[in-house]
Design a protein around this motif. Structure first.
Motif, PDB file in Angstrom:
ATOM      1  N   TRP A 403       0.831  -1.215   0.000  1.00 12.43           N
ATOM      2  CA  TRP A 403       0.000   0.000   0.000  1.00 12.43           C
ATOM      3  C   TRP A 403       0.862   1.259   0.000  1.00 12.43           C
ATOM      4  O   TRP A 403       0.516   2.262  -0.630  1.00 12.43           O
ATOM      5  N   TYR A 404       1.981   1.194   0.644  1.00  9.33           N
ATOM      6  CA  TYR A 404       2.876   2.359   0.691  1.00  9.33           C
ATOM      7  C   TYR A 404       3.588   2.540  -0.656  1.00  9.33           C
ATOM      8  O   TYR A 404       3.601   3.633  -1.227  1.00  9.33           O
ATOM      9  N   VAL A 405       4.112   1.439  -1.151  1.00 11.35           N
ATOM     10  CA  VAL A 405       4.868   1.489  -2.408  1.00 11.35           C
ATOM     11  C   VAL A 405       3.971   1.953  -3.554  1.00 11.35           C
ATOM     12  O   VAL A 405       4.354   2.796  -4.365  1.00 11.35           O
ATOM     13  N   ARG A 406       2.748   1.400  -3.588  1.00  6.39           N
ATOM     14  CA  ARG A 406       1.802   1.748  -4.652  1.00  6.39           C
ATOM     15  C   ARG A 406       1.522   3.247  -4.650  1.00  6.39           C
ATOM     16  O   ARG A 406       1.629   3.924  -5.657  1.00  6.39           O
ATOM     17  N   GLU A 407       1.197   3.767  -3.475  1.00  5.07           N
ATOM     18  CA  GLU A 407       0.849   5.192  -3.377  1.00  5.07           C
ATOM     19  C   GLU A 407       2.045   6.085  -3.697  1.00  5.07           C
ATOM     20  O   GLU A 407       1.908   7.109  -4.344  1.00  5.07           O
ATOM     21  N   MET A 408       3.212   5.664  -3.232  1.00  6.22           N
ATOM     22  CA  MET A 408       4.398   6.514  -3.391  1.00  6.22           C
ATOM     23  C   MET A 408       4.942   6.494  -4.816  1.00  6.22           C
ATOM     24  O   MET A 408       5.728   7.367  -5.183  1.00  6.22           O
ATOM     25  N   THR A 409       4.549   5.486  -5.600  1.00 10.69           N
ATOM     26  CA  THR A 409       5.046   5.469  -6.980  1.00 10.69           C
ATOM     27  C   THR A 409       4.008   6.021  -7.960  1.00 10.69           C
ATOM     28  O   THR A 409       4.271   6.120  -9.144  1.00 10.69           O
ATOM     29  N   LYS A 410       2.834   6.393  -7.431  1.00  8.10           N
ATOM     30  CA  LYS A 410       1.828   7.035  -8.287  1.00  8.10           C
ATOM     31  C   LYS A 410       2.385   8.344  -8.803  1.00  8.10           C
ATOM     32  O   LYS A 410       3.064   9.064  -8.057  1.00  8.10           O
ATOM     33  N   GLN A 411       2.067   8.683 -10.018  1.00 11.17           N
ATOM     34  CA  GLN A 411       2.529   9.957 -10.552  1.00 11.17           C
ATOM     35  C   GLN A 411       1.731  11.098  -9.919  1.00 11.17           C
ATOM     36  O   GLN A 411       0.565  10.953  -9.585  1.00 11.17           O
ATOM     37  N   ASN A 412       2.378  12.230  -9.804  1.00 13.62           N
ATOM     38  CA  ASN A 412       1.743  13.465  -9.334  1.00 13.62           C
ATOM     39  C   ASN A 412       1.017  13.289  -7.995  1.00 13.62           C
ATOM     40  O   ASN A 412      -0.113  13.725  -7.842  1.00 13.62           O
ATOM     41  N   PHE A 413       1.652  12.643  -7.040  1.00 16.10           N
ATOM     42  CA  PHE A 413       0.935  12.442  -5.776  1.00 16.10           C
ATOM     43  C   PHE A 413       0.825  13.703  -4.934  1.00 16.10           C
ATOM     44  O   PHE A 413       1.297  14.712  -5.141  1.00 16.10           O
TER      45      PHE A 413
END
Ligand code: 0WD
Ligand code: CA
Length: 413
Positions: A403-413
């Motif tokens: 959940w952390y990795v997914r959110e942190m690799t999203k573009q333009n977070f």
């Protein structure tokens, strides 16, 4: 050449298989050595880090004044809140305190389950919830600007850094620190050693009660509201916590870490955090010069390291007798502790603590090369030994969640 530049230019790393010879000769290995080291596997060629005190007895390294960039609370059920609801307020005790720290142990104590390993979870949650506010820099080589990294080199708990600071003087307990490099940031999370687990599971009843005394003392000294009064008739629940998140820099290492804070002093001359925070401690009463000397040599090292790191300026100690009655209070200013201990022979030195921490972080940057959230470099240290490491992929040590990795690799977070 002065001692400082010699130190920064040639850190005290050495090859594991040459450890004994090197430590006797006290030689430093050139930092260029690392280009030849296979860093993705733990082998007999793995470099190790010496923690011997004399190697670190050089100038105090640059440590920037820590700045609070946020905070969070954990409630009585250990639920996370992105606010300061659990921050308590320091209430000055009048006259000679008469606190009974044993009160409530059997009937008004809810103890956090310390068998549950939370690792960096709360801090990761805080980072996710505040990521739009966190400074970010483009990942090296990424020209599209789509991939960003945290502006911190290291993310960890304050308590883990405290362990590093006290390592040159520690003779009893070793440590295990798991490090993962993800998106350009090194995350450091402690792993409980076998010895620590045994100690935790085999605590005597007396020891368990004495651990409660520290929390009970907090209850006597703190109010829930800014102008309120302490309520010693209430329940002590060690799930509850208020944590500050600070950013700072140790030489060329930028740090983002969080630490639990006991309370704030609304009458402090400091008007911003962490200046108005207060650390509360309990300790056995001091009746002899030898006992005072032991406080300086052992306890003040831990107290200083813990409060110096996040910039907490004041430590208030309650001295208690063997029956858990507080007999006196004493204030220690964090910045003055190094003066206080100067007359003790062969005592700990703040510069040694900070230089070792700095060297460890440099060592991590040299060793940890795979940027992969599924890979953990496990750094291990035991008293009188060097720091060594092993590498583990998709193991029980992995601590960064999907959940952390997914959110942190999203573009333009
Ligand atoms: O689950 C784990 N293995 C860890 C949990 C490892 C590291 C931290 N944590 C949690 C702590 O429970 C706390 O909520 O993270 C939070 C902050 O940790 P920190 O400030 O980095 O830890 P440290 O500086 O070692 O301890 C600060 C205070 C302690 O004060 P004292 O005066 O005793 O040093 O946090 C509390 C304690 O009040 N604390 C704990 N409380 C309950 N259980 C624990 C614990 N295991 N560790 C620290
Ligand atoms: Ca405390």
């Amino acid at each position: 050449m002065d001692r400082h530049s010699r130190f920064t230019g040639q850190p005290p790393y050495k090859r594991k298989e040459e450890g004994n010879k090197e430590s006797h000769n006290n030689k430093y290995v050139r930092s260029s050595y690392y280009s030849h080291v296979p860093s993705s596997v733990a082998s007999s060629h793995s470099p190790v880090l010496s923690v011997r005190r004399h190697l670190y007895d050089v100038d105090f390294p640059l440590y920037k004044q820590p700045v609070e960039i946020g905070h969070f609370s954990l409630d009585s059920s250990r639920r996370f809140f992105n606010d300061a609801r659990m921050l308590r307020h320091y209430v000055e005790a009048d006259g000679c305190p008469n606190f009974n720290l044993r009160d409530g142990y059997t009937d008004r104590f809810i103890k956090r389950d310390d068998g549950i390993k939370e690792r960096l979870d709360h801090l990761l949650r805080w980072i996710l919830e505040n990521r739009s506010k966190l400074q970010r820099t483009p990942v090296d080589g990424d020209t599209s600007g789509s991939s960003c990294r945290l502006s911190a080199d290291f993310v960890t708990w304050r308590g883990h850094l405290t362990k590093l600071l006290t390592t040159p003087y520690e003779t009893q307990e070793g440590w295990l620190l798991a490090v993962t490099l993800f998106n350009g940031t090194y995350y450091i999370s402690e792993v409980e050693t076998e010895a620590a687990r045994r100690n935790r599971e085999n605590r005597t009843e007396r020891h368990a009660e004495m651990m409660y005394w520290g929390y009970k003392f907090e209850q006597y000294m703190c109010a829930d509201e800014p102008n309120g009064l302490p309520d010693p008739s209430g329940v002590v629940n060690t799930n509850e916590a208020f944590c500050t998140v600070v950013q700072t820099r140790l030489t060329d290492h930028s740090l983002l870490f969080s630490g639990e804070v006991d309370c704030r002093d609304n009458s402090s001359r400091f008007k911003v955090a962490p200046g108005y925070y207060v650390e509360l401690k309990t300790s056995a009463e001091i009746c002899t010069p030898k006992q005072r000397s032991n406080l300086h040599r052992y306890k003040l090292l831990k107290w200083w390291a813990q409060s110096f790191l996040p910039g907490v300026p004041r430590i208030i100690a309650g001295f208690r007798d063997n029956d858990g009655l507080v007999v006196s209070l004493e204030t220690f200013e964090t910045a003055k502790i190094s003066q206080l201990i100067k007359h003790e022979q062969n005592c700990w030195k703040p510069n040694v603590c900070m230089n070792l921490c700095n060297a460890f972080l440099s060592f991590v940057k040299k060793v940890v090369t795979q940027d992969d959230y599924r890979v953990v470099y496990l750094f291990s240290w035991e008293p009188y030994k060097d720091v060594s490491y092993s590498v583990h992929k998709d193991s029980e040590y992995t601590f960064l969640h999907d959940w952390y990795v997914r959110e942190m690799t999203k573009q333009n977070f």
